[in-house]
Scaffold this active site. Structure first.
Site, PDB file in Angstrom:
ATOM      1  N   ASP A 245       0.814  -1.208   0.000  1.00 27.00           N
ATOM      2  CA  ASP A 245       0.000   0.000   0.000  1.00 27.00           C
ATOM      3  C   ASP A 245       0.852   1.264   0.000  1.00 27.00           C
ATOM      4  OD1 ASP A 245      -2.656   1.393   0.488  1.00 27.00           O
ATOM      5  OD2 ASP A 245      -1.546   2.037   2.266  1.00 27.00           O
ATOM      6  N   GLU A 282       1.609  -0.075  -4.842  1.00 28.39           N
ATOM      7  CA  GLU A 282       0.746   1.053  -5.160  1.00 28.39           C
ATOM      8  C   GLU A 282       1.575   2.309  -4.960  1.00 28.39           C
ATOM      9  OE1 GLU A 282      -3.122   3.578  -3.639  1.00 28.39           O
ATOM     10  OE2 GLU A 282      -1.938   2.385  -2.250  1.00 28.39           O
TER      11      GLU A 282
END
Length: 577
Positions: A245, A282
């Protein structure tokens, strides 16, 4: 039983269990240990310098939640690992990734209930599941990005043994499993790490909480903590890869970036286990260094999310220009995203007020994951609307073809394939009432750059969570069944016609695009498959590339074989003859 904890600044550490205290002995380098005949069946905690007992930073199981006792889990009891027949995940270049949130994927919100849907996912053509974060977070519901017990699976979804069993079941259906992990911050509620050691730093800030200390004093053990966590999910539970993330919020300025060190460790584990393991980042940076080999100055990750693909498509089909959509202008950007993945490659971004991105030279198609919908882009809308709640079936079919037939790795979000009408809202269950109030107020402020209508649902209310659960009965409605069949057909076309053997992938694998923004049509060719889109509200002929093309699939109400003219908002898929 041996208990072991890192607390470098402590003067004393006690193990607390079964109403007794046992003093740990210092080992050096900040570690403390005891081999005690303690009764830990009801859990255990640690006390630092006589403090109130706290959960273990490496707790493997928190059945009573983030403030409860820690429990011991023996890795060998999870029985993770390859099944008979030695399952191997398909390469990313051949993948169809399906992102799901365990708590809302089914009404029950458990691993066991999700396992009952695996036959459906396999029949759809999914090759990889991507689970939203599982590290234990506060309360009974949430997205998982405020986890605090990184080594302990969230108890509301099931036990650690049930999680390992779910992964094995996925493998039995030929489906690999990826896990979303958060290494840029931890949530505030139940976060005891700072009381143990220098896990955090005030030298940097993230938008969600204190930055993790990856390059300051005592950071070697913090890095070890995070890398050990990644390896645990892959080895002990059998996951096939991790989605990292928001890596742009991982601040690591040593000569070897944390991501590079993590990549090396995961590759070594893959060799040890004899199966491929992948890392997907990401990032908000449009930075090819993420997937570039370390020898070429990169971090050696396997792939990264390419958000520009989503933004360009969303801006064109919805017409929204608020927030970051202001940076995207129309069909030209859709064509650029199809060709390069990145739209912003160093040019000025009005939304950011600066230049953004870098040319993706050397980035191969299988190193970019693209989507038209995902948890972020749906859930971070005020009302959690999916595209299927904003657009008609013809537009949804065009978007599906753009995503699934692109040169990149497509990702679908749960329910997208049938045009689900349930929103995916942001929901939390903070037990601290003041924290819950602050989260709700912050959520409202977050949308100040967007002109979305309506009051922002309170993340703390149970109804916000329940509204986000998929309604599987929708599959039987004609509109949903039609869209689901379109997705199935596109996935078959991608599997049978579009995917290139890994050794054949080079710059020639880029999509060849042509478009007329004013007339509202676009075509692209990838590996001998031609996609033709009449995106206008009127019937028109769309020029096709020269050559013989055989029709494979059409959303057109016209006799597509006999007529060159295409119906308004229609899509046709051809293969070279």
């Amino acid at each position: 039983m041996i208990f072991h904890v890192w607390a470098p600044n402590a003067r004393s550490v006690d193990l607390v269990c079964a109403g007794q205290r046992f003093a740990l002995e210092p080992l050096g380098d900040g570690y403390w240990q005891i081999d005690a005949a303690a009764d830990a069946r009801q859990g255990y905690r640690y006390s630092i310098d006589g403090s109130a007992p706290m959960p273990d930073p490496r707790s493997r199981w928190q059945p009573e939640g983030v403030h409860g006792a820690s429990h011991v889990i023996a890795a060998e009891t999870l029985e993770a690992g390859p099944l008979e027949g030695e399952f191997h995940a398909v390469p990313l270049g051949e993948a169809i990734i399906y992102e799901l949130h365990v708590g809302t994927f089914t009404p029950e919100g458990t691993y066991a209930a999700a396992q009952d849907k695996l036959a459906y996912l396999a029949e759809l053509g999914v090759t990889h599941l991507e689970l939203m974060p599982l590290a234990t977070f506060p309360g009974r519901r949430g997205w998982g990005y405020d986890g605090v017990d990184l080594f302990a699976p969230f108890p509301a979804y099931g036990t650690p043994w049930q999680l390992a069993g779910f992964v094995r079941a996925c493998h039995s259906f030929g489906i690999a499993v990826l896990l979303d992990v958060v290494y840029n911050h931890l949530g505030p509620d139940g976060n005891y790490l700072a009381q143990y050691g220098a896990y955090f730093t005030d030298r940097y800030k993230t938008g969600w909480g204190a930055a993790i200390n990856y390059d300051g004093p005592q950071s070697d053990e913090v890095r070890r903590f995070v890398i050990d966590n990644a390896l645990m999910w892959l080895k002990d539970y059998g996951f096939d890869g991790l989605r990292l993330d928001a890596v742009h919020a991982i601040f690591s300025f040593e000569a070897v970036h944390l991501l590079e060190e993590l990549s090396v460790a995961v590759k070594a584990l893959g060799k040890e286990l004899g199966r491929p393991l992948v890392l997907i980042a990401e990032s908000d940076l449009n930075d090819p260094r993420l997937v570039r080999a370390a020898a070429r100055g990169g971090y050696g990750l396997d792939a990264q999310w390419a958000d520009d693909f989503h933004h360009a498509i969303h801006r064109y089909f919805t017409g929204e220009t608020d927030g970051y959509y202001a940076d995207f202008q129309g069909l030209r950007d859709v064509a650029t995203a199809l060709r390069d993945g990145y739209v912003y490659q160093g040019q000025y971004s009005a939304h950011r007020g600066r230049r953004h991105g870098r040319s993706p030279v050397g980035v191969e198609p299988h190193q970019l994951v693209v989507s038209s919908q995902n948890h972020d882009q749906i859930g971070n809308r005020a009302q959690g609307e999916r595209l299927s709640m904003m657009l008609g079936v013809p537009q949804l079919k065009a978007i599906a073809a753009l995503t699934l037939l692109s040169p990149f790795v497509p990702l679908l979000f749960q329910g997208e394939e049938w045009g689900a009408q349930t929103p995916f809202l942001y929901f939390t269950d903070h037990q601290d009432a003041e924290l819950g109030r602050l989260v709700a107020e912050g959520r409202s402020r977050e949308f100040s750059a967007f002109r979305w209508q309506g009051e922002v649902p309170n993340p703390q209310e149970t109804d916000t969570f329940e509204r986000s659960q998929l309604n599987w009965s929708e599959l039987f409605a004609p509109r949903h069944a039609e869209l689901l069949e379109w997705y199935r057909q596109l996935i078959r076309v991608r599997r049978d016609k579009v995917v290139l053997p890994r050794e054949s992938v080079d710059d020639s694998a880029k999509a060849l695009t042509n478009f007329d923004a004013e007339a509202g049509w676009l075509t692209f060719v990838h590996n001998g498959v031609l996609a033709v889109f009449n995106l206008a509200d009127l019937e028109q002929s769309v020029p096709r590339p020269s050559g013989e093309w055989k029709l494979l699939l059409s959303s057109d109400s016209q006799d597509a074989q006999a007529l060159d003219a295409m119906s308004p908002r229609s899509t046709r898929i051809y293969i070279g003859g």
